[in-house]
Design a protein around this motif. Sequence first.
Motif, PDB file in Angstrom:
ATOM      1  N   SER A  73       0.806  -1.226   0.000  1.00 24.10           N
ATOM      2  CA  SER A  73       0.000   0.000   0.000  1.00 24.10           C
ATOM      3  C   SER A  73       0.839   1.278   0.000  1.00 24.10           C
ATOM      4  O   SER A  73       0.290   2.379   0.039  1.00 24.10           O
ATOM      5  N   VAL A  74       2.174   1.124  -0.023  1.00 26.18           N
ATOM      6  CA  VAL A  74       3.077   2.269   0.097  1.00 26.18           C
ATOM      7  C   VAL A  74       4.099   2.224  -1.034  1.00 26.18           C
ATOM      8  O   VAL A  74       4.568   1.150  -1.410  1.00 26.18           O
ATOM      9  N   ASP A  75       4.441   3.399  -1.554  1.00 21.40           N
ATOM     10  CA  ASP A  75       5.438   3.470  -2.625  1.00 21.40           C
ATOM     11  C   ASP A  75       6.837   3.779  -2.107  1.00 21.40           C
ATOM     12  O   ASP A  75       7.831   3.350  -2.697  1.00 21.40           O
ATOM     13  N   LEU A  76       6.925   4.547  -1.034  1.00 17.62           N
ATOM     14  CA  LEU A  76       8.219   4.907  -0.449  1.00 17.62           C
ATOM     15  C   LEU A  76       8.137   4.780   1.057  1.00 17.62           C
ATOM     16  O   LEU A  76       7.265   5.394   1.693  1.00 17.62           O
ATOM     17  N   VAL A  77       9.033   3.993   1.641  1.00 19.13           N
ATOM     18  CA  VAL A  77       9.217   3.961   3.093  1.00 19.13           C
ATOM     19  C   VAL A  77      10.474   4.754   3.405  1.00 19.13           C
ATOM     20  O   VAL A  77      11.570   4.415   2.953  1.00 19.13           O
ATOM     21  N   HIS A  78      10.282   5.829   4.169  1.00 17.37           N
ATOM     22  CA  HIS A  78      11.373   6.717   4.574  1.00 17.37           C
ATOM     23  C   HIS A  78      11.500   6.636   6.090  1.00 17.37           C
ATOM     24  O   HIS A  78      10.491   6.694   6.804  1.00 17.37           O
ATOM     25  N   SER A  79      12.718   6.483   6.589  1.00 23.07           N
ATOM     26  CA  SER A  79      12.898   6.381   8.034  1.00 23.07           C
ATOM     27  C   SER A  79      14.289   6.886   8.395  1.00 23.07           C
ATOM     28  O   SER A  79      15.284   6.320   7.955  1.00 23.07           O
ATOM     29  N   SER A  80      14.342   7.945   9.182  1.00 16.98           N
ATOM     30  CA  SER A  80      15.629   8.524   9.559  1.00 16.98           C
ATOM     31  C   SER A  80      15.871   8.350  11.056  1.00 16.98           C
ATOM     32  O   SER A  80      15.117   8.865  11.888  1.00 16.98           O
ATOM     33  N   LEU A  81      16.912   7.588  11.379  1.00 15.39           N
ATOM     34  CA  LEU A  81      17.351   7.381  12.760  1.00 15.39           C
ATOM     35  C   LEU A  81      16.246   6.837  13.658  1.00 15.39           C
ATOM     36  O   LEU A  81      15.961   7.364  14.736  1.00 15.39           O
ATOM     37  N   CYS A  82      15.634   5.765  13.183  1.00 13.84           N
ATOM     38  CA  CYS A  82      14.584   5.091  13.962  1.00 13.84           C
ATOM     39  C   CYS A  82      14.872   3.606  14.147  1.00 13.84           C
ATOM     40  O   CYS A  82      14.658   3.060  15.225  1.00 13.84           O
ATOM     41  N   LEU A  83      15.384   2.959  13.112  1.00  8.53           N
ATOM     42  CA  LEU A  83      15.471   1.499  13.091  1.00  8.53           C
ATOM     43  C   LEU A  83      16.284   0.942  14.260  1.00  8.53           C
ATOM     44  O   LEU A  83      15.978  -0.131  14.786  1.00  8.53           O
ATOM     45  N   GLN A  84      17.317   1.682  14.697  1.00  2.00           N
ATOM     46  CA  GLN A  84      18.190   1.162  15.746  1.00  2.00           C
ATOM     47  C   GLN A  84      17.498   1.038  17.096  1.00  2.00           C
ATOM     48  O   GLN A  84      17.992   0.372  17.989  1.00  2.00           O
ATOM     49  N   TRP A  85      16.337   1.679  17.265  1.00  2.00           N
ATOM     50  CA  TRP A  85      15.637   1.600  18.544  1.00  2.00           C
ATOM     51  C   TRP A  85      14.608   0.475  18.572  1.00  2.00           C
ATOM     52  O   TRP A  85      13.938   0.263  19.589  1.00  2.00           O
TER      53      TRP A  85
ATOM     54  N   ARG B 178       6.647  -5.765   3.512  1.00  2.00           N
ATOM     55  CA  ARG B 178       5.237  -6.138   3.362  1.00  2.00           C
ATOM     56  C   ARG B 178       4.386  -4.989   2.835  1.00  2.00           C
ATOM     57  O   ARG B 178       3.540  -5.178   1.955  1.00  2.00           O
ATOM     58  N   VAL B 179       4.601  -3.785   3.362  1.00  2.00           N
ATOM     59  CA  VAL B 179       3.720  -2.672   2.989  1.00  2.00           C
ATOM     60  C   VAL B 179       4.139  -1.993   1.690  1.00  2.00           C
ATOM     61  O   VAL B 179       3.352  -1.262   1.090  1.00  2.00           O
ATOM     62  N   LEU B 180       5.364  -2.258   1.218  1.00  2.00           N
ATOM     63  CA  LEU B 180       5.808  -1.636  -0.029  1.00  2.00           C
ATOM     64  C   LEU B 180       5.212  -2.328  -1.242  1.00  2.00           C
ATOM     65  O   LEU B 180       5.126  -3.565  -1.300  1.00  2.00           O
ATOM     66  N   ARG B 181       4.801  -1.511  -2.213  1.00  2.00           N
ATOM     67  CA  ARG B 181       4.372  -2.061  -3.492  1.00  2.00           C
ATOM     68  C   ARG B 181       5.576  -2.554  -4.272  1.00  2.00           C
ATOM     69  O   ARG B 181       6.680  -2.014  -4.121  1.00  2.00           O
ATOM     70  N   PRO B 182       5.423  -3.576  -5.134  1.00  2.00           N
ATOM     71  CA  PRO B 182       6.531  -3.968  -6.003  1.00  2.00           C
ATOM     72  C   PRO B 182       7.037  -2.759  -6.787  1.00  2.00           C
ATOM     73  O   PRO B 182       6.256  -1.984  -7.325  1.00  2.00           O
ATOM     74  N   GLY B 183       8.349  -2.582  -6.796  1.00  2.00           N
ATOM     75  CA  GLY B 183       8.923  -1.413  -7.437  1.00  2.00           C
ATOM     76  C   GLY B 183       9.074  -0.232  -6.512  1.00  2.00           C
ATOM     77  O   GLY B 183       9.646   0.795  -6.890  1.00  2.00           O
ATOM     78  N   GLY B 184       8.558  -0.355  -5.280  1.00  2.00           N
ATOM     79  CA  GLY B 184       8.689   0.719  -4.305  1.00  2.00           C
ATOM     80  C   GLY B 184      10.111   0.824  -3.778  1.00  2.00           C
ATOM     81  O   GLY B 184      10.970  -0.019  -4.058  1.00  2.00           O
ATOM     82  N   VAL B 185      10.345   1.864  -3.002  1.00  2.00           N
ATOM     83  CA  VAL B 185      11.704   2.176  -2.535  1.00  2.00           C
ATOM     84  C   VAL B 185      11.734   2.250  -1.014  1.00  2.00           C
ATOM     85  O   VAL B 185      10.835   2.831  -0.393  1.00  2.00           O
ATOM     86  N   LEU B 186      12.767   1.658  -0.432  1.00  2.00           N
ATOM     87  CA  LEU B 186      13.049   1.786   0.996  1.00  2.00           C
ATOM     88  C   LEU B 186      14.264   2.686   1.158  1.00  2.00           C
ATOM     89  O   LEU B 186      15.292   2.482   0.505  1.00  2.00           O
TER      90      LEU B 186
END
Length: 248
Positions: free
Chosen positions: A92-104, A117-125
């Motif tokens: 359901s999402v085209d771009l997942v953007h996350s700044s300084l979160c994953l480490q927590w 899971r939430v990214l559409r095929p061809g989407g960007v992380l």
Amino acid sequence: ELGRRVPRGEFEVGERLRERLDGYPEWSPRRVLDVGCGPGVALAPLAQRFPDAEIVALDLALPMLQLAAADAPASARFVCADAQALPLADASVDLVHSSLCLQWCDDPGLALAEFARVLRPGGVLLFSTFGPDTLKELRAAFAAVDATPHVSRFIDMHDIGDGLLATGFRDPVLERDDFTLTYADARTLMRELHAIGAGNADAQRTRALTGKAHLARVVAAYETFRDNGVLPATYEVVYAQALAPDPG
């Protein structure tokens, strides 16, 4: 006990992260998810870059979302949720953007699986996170006093790349950068980390309060790093981008 966000330099980290989007000049995502949006510093830049996109700002802390909503672009929507259990539909999402979160996250691999899971095929992380050299001076100062972990242990860039591939992401690109912030004394650094909600995610951390005498020894140990009248604090930042997994 220590380590939550870069207290200074966070804006620069976000700007450098979003520079990676220059590699997609003709791309126009319909929905952008900002995971761990905090006070919303990325919302306006994302809305400006993608004016036709819906921006979904997600954070586990409701007070952060309230701060973000106070000065948010009209295209922003807000969700209070955990990055490891995203309340969004598959693809359901085209771009997942996350700044300084994953480490927590307790389980960063679970968060990566949710991103896939939430990214559409061809989407960007696109995300940034801390590497293992982050707060190395503070970690060494505590280690000189006792053997209990007091500073979060952060994931190596190569392990992040392996995690992306194991989750099914394609063409991962990872880069690292070092920031050195300076302080007049160690207590100022510790107060700044505490003020921004610093937390030690290490499972072996002590649950007891650090006594004044113990803390004084840590402060004295940190003094061995003093250079040109100031104390350094290193932050290793890892930038990662990848394409969403293929269908199935």
